[in-house]
Design a protein around this motif. Structure first.
Motif, PDB file in Angstrom:
ATOM      1  N   ALA A  30      39.477  51.105  47.954  1.00 20.55           N
ATOM      2  CA  ALA A  30      39.223  49.692  47.655  1.00 20.55           C
ATOM      3  C   ALA A  30      39.091  48.883  48.942  1.00 20.55           C
ATOM      4  N   TYR A  31      39.937  49.208  49.926  1.00 21.07           N
ATOM      5  CA  TYR A  31      39.877  48.487  51.201  1.00 21.07           C
ATOM      6  C   TYR A  31      38.552  48.752  51.918  1.00 21.07           C
ATOM      7  N   ARG A  32      38.115  50.008  51.899  1.00 17.37           N
ATOM      8  CA  ARG A  32      36.852  50.356  52.557  1.00 17.37           C
ATOM      9  C   ARG A  32      35.674  49.676  51.868  1.00 17.37           C
ATOM     10  N   LEU A  33      35.723  49.596  50.551  1.00 13.48           N
ATOM     11  CA  LEU A  33      34.617  48.981  49.820  1.00 13.48           C
ATOM     12  C   LEU A  33      34.593  47.467  50.003  1.00 13.48           C
ATOM     13  N   SER A  34      35.754  46.829  49.871  1.00  9.73           N
ATOM     14  CA  SER A  34      35.792  45.366  49.884  1.00  9.73           C
ATOM     15  C   SER A  34      35.846  44.781  51.288  1.00  9.73           C
ATOM     16  N   GLY A  35      36.504  45.468  52.204  1.00 19.20           N
ATOM     17  CA  GLY A  35      36.547  44.986  53.580  1.00 19.20           C
ATOM     18  C   GLY A  35      37.742  44.121  53.915  1.00 19.20           C
ATOM     19  N   ASN A  36      38.592  43.782  52.927  1.00 17.66           N
ATOM     20  CA  ASN A  36      39.784  43.009  53.250  1.00 17.66           C
ATOM     21  C   ASN A  36      40.911  43.289  52.276  1.00 17.66           C
ATOM     22  N   GLN A  37      42.105  42.923  52.661  1.00 24.17           N
ATOM     23  CA  GLN A  37      43.297  43.257  51.903  1.00 24.17           C
ATOM     24  C   GLN A  37      43.346  42.539  50.560  1.00 24.17           C
ATOM     25  N   ALA A  38      43.046  41.250  50.541  1.00 27.83           N
ATOM     26  CA  ALA A  38      43.156  40.480  49.305  1.00 27.83           C
ATOM     27  C   ALA A  38      42.225  41.020  48.216  1.00 27.83           C
ATOM     28  N   ASP A  39      40.972  41.281  48.578  1.00 27.19           N
ATOM     29  CA  ASP A  39      40.025  41.796  47.588  1.00 27.19           C
ATOM     30  C   ASP A  39      40.381  43.201  47.141  1.00 27.19           C
ATOM     31  N   SER A  40      40.886  44.018  48.059  1.00 33.77           N
ATOM     32  CA  SER A  40      41.268  45.378  47.671  1.00 33.77           C
ATOM     33  C   SER A  40      42.467  45.349  46.730  1.00 33.77           C
ATOM     34  N   GLU A  41      43.408  44.446  46.964  1.00 37.92           N
ATOM     35  CA  GLU A  41      44.551  44.325  46.053  1.00 37.92           C
ATOM     36  C   GLU A  41      44.091  43.829  44.686  1.00 37.92           C
ATOM     37  N   ASP A  42      43.130  42.911  44.663  1.00 41.98           N
ATOM     38  CA  ASP A  42      42.584  42.435  43.389  1.00 41.98           C
ATOM     39  C   ASP A  42      41.904  43.569  42.627  1.00 41.98           C
ATOM     40  N   LEU A  43      41.147  44.400  43.346  1.00 44.33           N
ATOM     41  CA  LEU A  43      40.494  45.543  42.707  1.00 44.33           C
ATOM     42  C   LEU A  43      41.515  46.503  42.105  1.00 44.33           C
ATOM     43  N   ILE A  44      42.565  46.787  42.854  1.00 42.90           N
ATOM     44  CA  ILE A  44      43.609  47.694  42.365  1.00 42.90           C
ATOM     45  C   ILE A  44      44.307  47.087  41.148  1.00 42.90           C
ATOM     46  N   GLN A  45      44.543  45.785  41.172  1.00 43.41           N
ATOM     47  CA  GLN A  45      45.191  45.126  40.047  1.00 43.41           C
ATOM     48  C   GLN A  45      44.306  45.186  38.800  1.00 43.41           C
ATOM     49  N   GLU A  46      43.015  44.922  38.961  1.00 46.50           N
ATOM     50  CA  GLU A  46      42.092  45.032  37.827  1.00 46.50           C
ATOM     51  C   GLU A  46      42.055  46.454  37.285  1.00 46.50           C
ATOM     52  N   LEU A  47      42.030  47.421  38.192  1.00 46.67           N
ATOM     53  CA  LEU A  47      42.006  48.822  37.777  1.00 46.67           C
ATOM     54  C   LEU A  47      43.280  49.194  37.023  1.00 46.67           C
ATOM     55  N   ALA A  48      44.421  48.746  37.521  1.00 42.66           N
ATOM     56  CA  ALA A  48      45.695  49.048  36.853  1.00 42.66           C
ATOM     57  C   ALA A  48      45.733  48.425  35.463  1.00 42.66           C
ATOM     58  N   ALA A  49      45.271  47.190  35.346  1.00 42.08           N
ATOM     59  CA  ALA A  49      45.247  46.543  34.033  1.00 42.08           C
ATOM     60  C   ALA A  49      44.336  47.306  33.072  1.00 42.08           C
ATOM     61  N   LYS A  50      43.200  47.730  33.562  1.00 46.91           N
ATOM     62  CA  LYS A  50      42.256  48.487  32.728  1.00 46.91           C
ATOM     63  C   LYS A  50      42.850  49.837  32.332  1.00 46.91           C
ATOM     64  N   PHE A  51      43.455  50.509  33.282  1.00 44.95           N
ATOM     65  CA  PHE A  51      44.005  51.843  33.062  1.00 44.95           C
ATOM     66  C   PHE A  51      45.216  51.805  32.136  1.00 44.95           C
ATOM     67  N   LEU A  52      46.125  50.848  32.370  1.00 43.61           N
ATOM     68  CA  LEU A  52      47.364  50.788  31.599  1.00 43.61           C
ATOM     69  C   LEU A  52      47.160  50.178  30.217  1.00 43.61           C
ATOM     70  N   SER A  53      46.024  49.536  29.979  1.00 44.52           N
ATOM     71  CA  SER A  53      45.761  48.973  28.654  1.00 44.52           C
ATOM     72  C   SER A  53      45.322  50.041  27.658  1.00 44.52           C
ATOM     73  N   LYS A  54      45.057  51.251  28.133  1.00 46.03           N
ATOM     74  CA  LYS A  54      44.577  52.333  27.272  1.00 46.03           C
ATOM     75  C   LYS A  54      45.459  53.581  27.409  1.00 46.03           C
ATOM     76  N   PRO A  55      46.763  53.473  27.172  1.00 41.22           N
ATOM     77  CA  PRO A  55      47.624  54.638  27.387  1.00 41.22           C
ATOM     78  C   PRO A  55      47.347  55.790  26.425  1.00 41.22           C
ATOM     79  N   ASN A  56      46.835  55.504  25.235  1.00 38.84           N
ATOM     80  CA  ASN A  56      46.575  56.579  24.278  1.00 38.84           C
ATOM     81  C   ASN A  56      45.361  57.418  24.653  1.00 38.84           C
ATOM     82  N   GLN A  57      44.499  56.912  25.515  1.00 36.34           N
ATOM     83  CA  GLN A  57      43.314  57.665  25.935  1.00 36.34           C
ATOM     84  C   GLN A  57      43.566  58.511  27.178  1.00 36.34           C
ATOM     85  N   LEU A  58      44.725  58.364  27.790  1.00 33.35           N
ATOM     86  CA  LEU A  58      45.023  59.079  29.027  1.00 33.35           C
ATOM     87  C   LEU A  58      45.092  60.588  28.823  1.00 33.35           C
ATOM     88  N   ASP A  59      45.583  60.991  27.662  1.00 31.75           N
ATOM     89  CA  ASP A  59      45.693  62.428  27.396  1.00 31.75           C
ATOM     90  C   ASP A  59      44.328  63.090  27.316  1.00 31.75           C
TER      91      ASP A  59
END
Length: 184
Positions: A30-59
């Motif tokens: 995320a840091y390499r793609l976005s180029g800064n810490q704030a945007d990379s943290e935002d990307l990770i947060q969006e990804l975590a929200a997306k990933f954790l909102s679908k726990p039944n599909q993880l299997d």
């Protein structure tokens, strides 16, 4: 009802474990793609929200790492298209936390002349990368900098392997011209 809540807690806990095991690698990407810490943290947060909102599909996921990287890349592209902004360069980052990353790239044991030369080289590399089209720059960052194999990038970028190979060749040729033949 208690069984359902218990199962949901277990699913979220396992999803959290999966995400935590890949977090350093995802943050670096995320840091390499976005180029800064704030945007990379935002990307990770969006990804975590997306990933954790679908726990039944993880299997159902064969390779959560590939899914996470592809989702992270897609989130970055979506944000890039929405904002129509160019990525922030290392030279424009002034925050203390972001400076730590660039400090790691410069050998602190080197003298002032070596540090100045390293900083100049960093700036030339960043300028050369920014001169590439977005699809070539992303491929160079993911393959050459992050070390991802082309077969994995084929799944993440959803492009044929032959296309990725030719795009990487053209990107390296452009970088070589920019860094060796062009004058700064």
């Amino acid at each position: 009802m208690a069984n359902i809540l218990s199962w949901r807690r277990k699913s979220i806990s396992s999803a959290d474990d999966i995400l935590n095991s890949h977090l350093p690698e995802l943050y670096r990407m995320a840091y390499r793609l976005s180029g800064n810490q704030a945007d990379s943290e935002d990307l990770i947060q969006e990804l975590a929200a997306k990933f954790l909102s679908k726990p039944n599909q993880l299997d159902k996921l064969d390779s959560p790492q590939t899914w996470l990287k592809r989702s992270l890349y897609n989130l970055f592209v979506d944000g890039y298209r929405r904002s129509k902004l160019q990525p922030v360069t290392f030279s424009t980052i002034t925050g203390a936390d972001d400076a730590d990353f660039t400090d790691q790239l410069v050998d602190s044991a080197a003298g002032p002349a070596d540090q100045a030369q390293n900083e100049q080289l960093q700036q030339q590399l960043q300028t050369a990368l920014e001169s590439l089209p977005v699809n070539q720059r992303d491929l160079v960052i993911l393959h050459d900098v992050e070390g991802m194999p082309l077969t994995e990038l084929e799944n993440i970028l959803q492009e044929p392997l032959g296309t990725l190979k030719s795009r990487l060749h053209r990107a390296r040729k452009s970088l070589r011209f920019f860094l060796v033949d062009a004058t700064f």
